[in-house]
Design a protein around this motif. Sequence first.
Motif, PDB file in Angstrom:
ATOM      1  N   ILE A  88       3.438  24.834 -33.957  1.00 35.41           N
ATOM      2  CA  ILE A  88       3.213  25.806 -32.889  1.00 35.41           C
ATOM      3  C   ILE A  88       4.338  25.674 -31.878  1.00 35.41           C
ATOM      4  CG2 ILE A  88       1.721  26.343 -30.937  1.00 35.41           C
ATOM      5  CD1 ILE A  88      -0.594  26.006 -32.602  1.00 35.41           C
TER       6      ILE A  88
ATOM      7  N   ASP B  47       4.702  31.083 -30.446  1.00 32.88           N
ATOM      8  CA  ASP B  47       3.250  31.298 -30.475  1.00 32.88           C
ATOM      9  C   ASP B  47       2.684  31.393 -29.068  1.00 32.88           C
ATOM     10  OD1 ASP B  47       2.620  30.639 -33.520  1.00 32.88           O
ATOM     11  OD2 ASP B  47       4.078  29.195 -32.779  1.00 32.88           O
TER      12      ASP B  47
ATOM     13  N   ILE C 176      -0.177  34.443 -25.616  1.00 32.01           N
ATOM     14  CA  ILE C 176      -0.158  34.122 -27.050  1.00 32.01           C
ATOM     15  C   ILE C 176       0.327  35.366 -27.798  1.00 32.01           C
ATOM     16  CG2 ILE C 176      -1.558  33.553 -29.068  1.00 32.01           C
ATOM     17  CD1 ILE C 176      -3.302  31.842 -27.348  1.00 32.01           C
TER      18      ILE C 176
ATOM     19  N   SER D 215       1.654  35.758 -33.901  1.00 25.42           N
ATOM     20  CA  SER D 215       1.621  34.339 -34.245  1.00 25.42           C
ATOM     21  C   SER D 215       0.764  34.118 -35.473  1.00 25.42           C
ATOM     22  CB  SER D 215       1.058  33.550 -33.059  1.00 25.42           C
ATOM     23  OG  SER D 215       0.557  32.314 -33.514  1.00 25.42           O
TER      24      SER D 215
ATOM     25  N   ALA E  10      -3.475  28.187 -31.482  1.00 28.00           N
ATOM     26  CA  ALA E  10      -2.809  28.457 -30.202  1.00 28.00           C
ATOM     27  C   ALA E  10      -3.839  28.575 -29.085  1.00 28.00           C
ATOM     28  CB  ALA E  10      -1.965  29.719 -30.308  1.00 28.00           C
TER      29      ALA E  10
END
Lengths: 410, 355
Positions: A35, A88, A302, A306, A312
């Motif tokens: 991430i 992300d 976010i 992603s 996340a």
Amino acid sequence: MKALIAAGAAAVLLLAGCGSGYDSAKSDGGSDKPITIMFGSSGEAETGAVKAAAAAWQKRTGHQVRVVPAQNLTQQLTQGFAGGTPPDIFYTDPTMLQQYADGGSLYPYGDQLPKSTVDDFYPALRQAYTYQGKLYCAPKDLNTHALVINTDMWKAAGLTEKDYPKTWADLTKVATRLTTKDHVGLTVGGDHNTVGSFMLAAGGWFVNEDNTKVTANSPANLAALKYLQGNVQRKVFATPKSLDAQNPGEAFGKGKAAMDVDGGWVEGQLKSDYPNVHWTAVELPAGPKGRGTTVFSNCWGIAAKSPNKKLAVDLVKSLVAPGQQKAFMNAFGVIPSRQSLGTWAKQTDPKLTAVVDGVEYARGTVSIPGFTSVLADFDTQLEKLFTGGTSPQAALDTLQRNGDDAVKQK
Amino acid sequence: MVALQTRRAAPPVHRRRRSPDTVRQRRAGVLFSAPAVLVILLFLVAPMLMALWVSLLHWDGQSNPFSGSARFVGGANYSELLGHDGLLRRDFATSVRNTLYYVLLDVPLVTVLSFGLALVVNQRILRGRGFFRTVFYFPSITSSVAIGVTFLFLFQGGGAVNAILSLVGVQGPSWFTDSRGLVQIVLAGTGLVDPGHLPGWLAAQGMGLSVWDWLAGPSVAMCAIIALTVWSSSGTFMLFFLSGLQNIPVQVEEAALVDGASTWQRFRGVTLPLMRRSTVLVVTLALIGSWQVFDQVYVMSQGSPGKTTLTPAYLSYTTSFGDGNFGGGAAIAFVLFAIIVLFTAVQRWFGRERS
């Protein structure tokens, strides 16, 4: 030439092909990719704190996190969005919120946060990050405008704590009293941000409640501009530029102004650049329609693209947890976005009491796409206003016209 | 066409036959130039075509512009930029005005300065020529960001420039805060024009700016930026002039000397005419460079005060990345491209070799 165009077109297709790799990736749940957190850092302290927070989460979940401090966040984010490989998690703020939400880049995860967390965010922040009924982004910090006072100059002018201005009339009075041949009474950043806080106190603002209509040329805004212009003309207020400073904090730190309308960030600036200045901060005085100030903040965005949205969201939950927000404040001084930490924040850094208190009646920045250049143009109008090149009404009319245009084009 | 017909009309006996050797040489030539051509296609031509495509889209910069998710709007970005009386057109007109004044000052100044520097370091009797050449060239290899920040300090209200000015009794301006143009300052200062009550023809509008604004002249901030680029680009242009000077045959100079020409006559009658090509080259490059100013503005002023240092390149950047209007930003870039081509064509026409 034909061959050239053909080759160019082929290259274009090739590049386009490269860029769309993520479209077909798994949209949720489990990718093994680490991430990525991208953020605009204020310096070593902030970078270190974010890295530590990410490392703690990584240890707990076993999922890898990559922390990337950005040189130019907006630009790097856009590159990520356009290429289909955004980070992300990233910092963003209300000015970009609508633009990213409209473009389908922002993942509205507010409903996945516990209700107790969402309710704990200050209402002004919740409102700033809610668009079309959805909370898009969890606020990570806050800052508001307050009145910063040089206590030595205050005492030298024979003023006491009882004289802290409560109204605009008081502010004019103390500013006049504090003005000497060496410094002016108050420096106000002559830009849309500071002027905006005065507009709020006058009962006006750039746009309506839900950011859909421009309300620039209102009598309230006019009153705010006239108040500021009048005091600038009487030379008791001055813009930092006219005091040969880049920003109000610098003018205040250099002792060219006894008071300064500024955000809590001025503390860091004064500490590192002007450690000998003694100062305190009080809430902005009330205008014709009561108190008003602007709230500035960042949030944890976010990316909709992603491949790791679930993870996340979990990481963001840990980043906005009370313990983590306390750690951030201790590391680099940002004020927590949770109401339950308000008292703790004021005890930790008493000088920021007024900044924290301001959020109760504050309002977030304008969030209409295309408004960046509209507000930049307004800054130019204000520059002219404070140097005598235009009138308050003309400046607001231009703002109204440009703003209407931006809303229409959305 | 003419050439083609003549060749066709020529008798076949004169056609050169290609020997296997020539074919091989050609193939080698193509092979050797292929990497460079490929790189140019991939990193220059392809991005340009992509940008051209983007300028025809309503693209917010958050999707793949070639996937069809961005709306195709044809020439709408261009008509918005040039035809709609809004903020974007006014900003664009402002940036073009700023650049016109920039060109007007920068191009002649940098040409004269770099020519002068080249003459100085070309003298055979000058001691430490190598040293001076290095010193004059130095600004050109220094980061423009570093130079920009340094100049910002120099031109502060209490900076070195004003300190020196105050030594000779001049009250220096606050360089980066006065949003008026030089012409406006002079006209208003001498009382010829009252900015509060403009006469009708000065208040008339064109492209969203009044005639008074078009004629404003460069602001003091813009003059500081011009001084910076003149200083920092003179080194490179000095090199062009220097190589031109060294191409002048010594015999010609000596012949003029024998004919009894004075220094000025030799300069005017021999050096200058022989330097025509170098001069055309420098003027062309300076002109093109003037329309592309970006980093100095990005570092020093972000277009302020009063948008007097706004340049088309910087406006293209803020329109794209600030407002998320990448179509509009790309359209600015292509209109800018057209302007540069136009100016260069005009300038080349003036600088052409006349028989």
